[in-house]
Write an enzyme that holds these catalytic residues in place. Structure first.
Site, PDB file in Angstrom:
ATOM      1  N   ASN A 122     -64.877  12.701 -16.916  1.00  0.00           N
ATOM      2  CA  ASN A 122     -64.487  11.727 -15.903  1.00  0.00           C
ATOM      3  C   ASN A 122     -64.685  10.282 -16.335  1.00  0.00           C
ATOM      4  O   ASN A 122     -64.058   9.381 -15.786  1.00  0.00           O
ATOM      5  CB  ASN A 122     -65.277  11.972 -14.599  1.00  0.00           C
ATOM      6  CG  ASN A 122     -66.769  12.050 -14.833  1.00  0.00           C
ATOM      7  OD1 ASN A 122     -67.243  12.869 -15.618  1.00  0.00           O
ATOM      8  ND2 ASN A 122     -67.522  11.201 -14.151  1.00  0.00           N
ATOM      9  N   THR A 153     -63.246  25.956  10.898  1.00  0.00           N
ATOM     10  CA  THR A 153     -61.805  25.774  11.117  1.00  0.00           C
ATOM     11  C   THR A 153     -61.186  24.995   9.968  1.00  0.00           C
ATOM     12  O   THR A 153     -61.689  23.948   9.558  1.00  0.00           O
ATOM     13  CB  THR A 153     -61.560  25.027  12.439  1.00  0.00           C
ATOM     14  OG1 THR A 153     -62.177  25.763  13.501  1.00  0.00           O
ATOM     15  CG2 THR A 153     -60.076  24.888  12.719  1.00  0.00           C
ATOM     16  N   SER A 209     -60.024  18.622  -7.064  1.00  0.00           N
ATOM     17  CA  SER A 209     -60.203  17.751  -5.905  1.00  0.00           C
ATOM     18  C   SER A 209     -58.918  17.006  -5.612  1.00  0.00           C
ATOM     19  O   SER A 209     -58.264  16.501  -6.535  1.00  0.00           O
ATOM     20  CB  SER A 209     -61.337  16.759  -6.174  1.00  0.00           C
ATOM     21  OG  SER A 209     -61.566  15.940  -5.053  1.00  0.00           O
ATOM     22  N   GLY A 210     -58.559  16.921  -4.333  1.00  0.00           N
ATOM     23  CA  GLY A 210     -57.278  16.334  -3.949  1.00  0.00           C
ATOM     24  C   GLY A 210     -57.160  14.842  -4.165  1.00  0.00           C
ATOM     25  O   GLY A 210     -56.091  14.340  -4.511  1.00  0.00           O
ATOM     26  N   CYS A 229     -69.264   7.633  -9.156  1.00  0.00           N
ATOM     27  CA  CYS A 229     -70.327   8.181  -8.310  1.00  0.00           C
ATOM     28  C   CYS A 229     -71.673   7.532  -8.570  1.00  0.00           C
ATOM     29  O   CYS A 229     -72.594   7.649  -7.767  1.00  0.00           O
ATOM     30  CB  CYS A 229     -70.433   9.694  -8.517  1.00  0.00           C
ATOM     31  SG  CYS A 229     -68.945  10.583  -8.058  1.00  0.00           S
TER      32      CYS A 229
END
Length: 412
Positions: free
Chosen positions: A167, A253, A215-216, A340
Site C-alpha cells: 500500500n 442486515t 475493499s470498495g 492509516c
C-alpha cells in the site's frame, strides 16, 4: 467528474489548483457507482431477508452483486462474503485460518515485515494467544521471493499471508508462485489484495489463492464495504453471530446499496485494467523520471514490478510532514507513509523494512495516480515539488551535514 481542477487562461494562481494524488488512500465514488446505489435508499429499500416482495426485490440485486464480484476474481458466487472493509476481511481470514490450523496442531504463520497493519496487528494479536509468526524480511526492491516463503514453512505452518501489492511503495509480489508453493505444501494462502484489485489481473484459481481481501473505497465504491473470497472447502467460522446473513457466517442486515456499489465499481475496474495500465504507467514513469532528477532522491520499490499509479520516493534532508503541508498549500493531496498512520511521527515500518535509515524514511512521499488524474497533474507536481524540496533543505541542519559529507547513505 474530475477531482483535479487545472489552470486555464485567466484562472487563479497555481495554489488554487487542485490535484488529488492520494488514490491509494481512498478514491472518489464514481458517477456510475453512485447512480447504481441510489435506488436502494429510496425505492428498493426492503430488508433482503424479508419474504415479501419489497424485501425480495432487494435480495436479487444483492446476489447479482455477489456473482459480479466473484466473476471479477475468477471465483464462484458462494465463495464471496461481503464485509465492511479490507481490515475486517483480513482479520476474518487470518484468525479463521489460524484457529482452524490449531485444531490440527499447527500454530505457525508466515507473513512479511511490511504488510498492512491490518495483517501485522492481527498476527501480533495471535502471538499473544500462543501462535508463532515468521516475519519475512523484504529486499530493497520491496519484493519477497517464493523460495524465501518456502524456506520459512514448517510442518506446523497453518497459514501464509502476503499482500498482493504494497500500500505504500506499490510493489507487486509474485503471488502465483507463492500460491503454488503453499498449495504444494498443503498450507493455506491468504493475500491482502486491497490495493491490487482493478489494477492488475487476478484469478484466484489460476494463482492458487485460498483467501483474498478487498475493499470498495480503493476502486471508486463507497467507504464501509469490502469482501472476502474464501475457496470452497476452507473452513470459515462465524465472524458475527446473529442472523442467517452471509450464509450464517456474518449476521446483520446487509448494506445492499454499498454492496451494489461495490459490484458496479469492481465490474468497471476489472473490465478496464488494460486501458488503465496503458494510461497510468506512462504517467507514473514520467513522474518517476522527473523526481529522480532531484539530488539525493530515491525511488522506493522496484521500478517496474509496481502498481500502475504508484510513485514512492524518499528525499534526503527533508521531513515528510512539512513536505505534505507545503504540497497541500499548493493544492496537491499526497501522503507520507500509509494513510492509516499519517498522524504518527514514527517513520514508516514499510520503509524501514526495505532497509532505509530512519532519517531517510522520514522524508518519504507517496503519490498515487488514479482514473481522474491527467498528464497536466504530472506537469503540475513536477513544477511544484522541486522548489518545495529546495526550500525545506535550505532550513535543514540534516541536509547541511549531508552536503558536507558528514552523513552518507548508500541506498542505490
Amino acid at each position: 467528474m474530475n477531482p483535479s481542477n487545472h489552470k486555464k487562461e485567466g484562472s487563479p494562481e497555481p495554489m488554487d489548483r487542485k490535484v488529488y494524488a492520494d488514490n491509494a488512500a481512498t478514491t472518489a465514488v464514481s458517477p456510475q457507482v453512485l447512480e447504481s446505489m441510489l435506488p436502494f435508499y429510496r425505492e428498493i429499500y426492503g430488508n433482503p431477508s424479508s419474504l415479501y416482495s419489497l424485501g425480495q426485490a432487494a435480495r436479487a440485486p444483492l446476489e447479482e452483486a455477489r456473482a459480479t464480484v466473484a466473476q471479477a476474481l475468477g471465483a464462484k458466487p458462494n465463495e464471496i462474503y461481503f464485509t465492511s472493509c479490507g481490515t475486517e476481511s483480513d482479520n476474518w481470514a487470518i484468525k479463521s485460518a489460524a484457529k482452524a490450523g490449531l485444531k490440527k496442531g499447527k500454530n505457525h504463520i508466515v507473513t512479511t515485515a511490511f504488510e498492512h497493519h491490518a495483517v501485522l496487528h492481527t498476527c501480533q494479536a495471535l502471538e499473544k494467544e500462543g501462535f508463532t509468526v515468521t516475519y519475512l524480511p523484504v529486499h530493497r526492491n520491496g519484493i519477497v521471493s517464493a523460495q524465501e516463503v518456502e524456506a520459512a514453512l514448517t510442518d506446523r505452518t497453518a497459514l501464509v499471508t502476503i499482500m498482493y501489492a504494497n500500500n505504500e511503495i506499490g510493489t507487486l509480489q509474485p503471488i502465483p508462485e507463492i500460491g503454488a508453493v503453499c498449495r504444494q505444501h498443503g498450507v493455506l494462502f491468504h493475500t491482502d489484495a486491497v490495493q491490487a484489485v482493478g489494477q492488475v489481473e487476478i484469478d484466484v484459481k489460476a494463482q492458487n489463492i485460498d483467501m483474498l481481501s478487498l475493499s470498495g473505497h480503493k476502486l471508486h465504491a463507497p467507504k464501509g464495504i469490502g469482501a472476502l473470497y474464501v475457496r470452497s472447502g476452507v473452513v470459515l467460522p462465524n465472524f458475527l453471530d446473529g442472523g442467517a446473513q452471509e450464509r450464517g457466517k456474518r449476521g446483520g442486515t446487509e448494506n445492499v446499496a454499498s454492496i451494489v456499489g461495490l459490484a458496479t465499481a469492481i465490474r468497471e475496474a476489472c473490465s478496464t485494467i488494460a486501458q488503465r495500465q496503458a494510461r497510468l504507467i506512462p504517467m507514473r514513469d514520467r513522474l518517476i523520471a522527473g523526481l529522480s532528477k532531484i539530488d539525493r532522491s530515491h525511488l522506493n520499490g522496484d521500478p517496474e514490478k509496481r502498481l500502475p499509479g504508484n510513485v514512492s520516493f524518499c528525499f534526503e534532508g527533508v521531513e515528510g510532514e512539512s513536505m505534505l503541508l507545503l504540497l497541500d498549500l499548493n493544492g496537491i493531496s499526497a501522503s507520507s507513509g500509509s494513510a492509516c498512520t499519517s498522524g504518527s511521527l514514527d517513520p514508516s515500518h514499510v520503509l524501514l523494512a526495505i532497509g532505509l535509515p530512519h532519517e531517510v524514511a522520514h522524508g518519504s512521499l507517496r503519490l498515487s495516480l488514479g482514473d481522474y488524474n491527467t498528464e497536466a497533474d504530472v506537469d503540475y507536481i513536477l513544477e511544484v515539488l522541486p522548489p518545495i524540496i529546495d526550500r525545506l533543505r535550505s532550513m535543514s541542519p540534516l541536509w547541511e551535514r549531508i552536503q558536507k559529507g558528514e552523513l552518507v547513505y548508500h541506498l542505490d
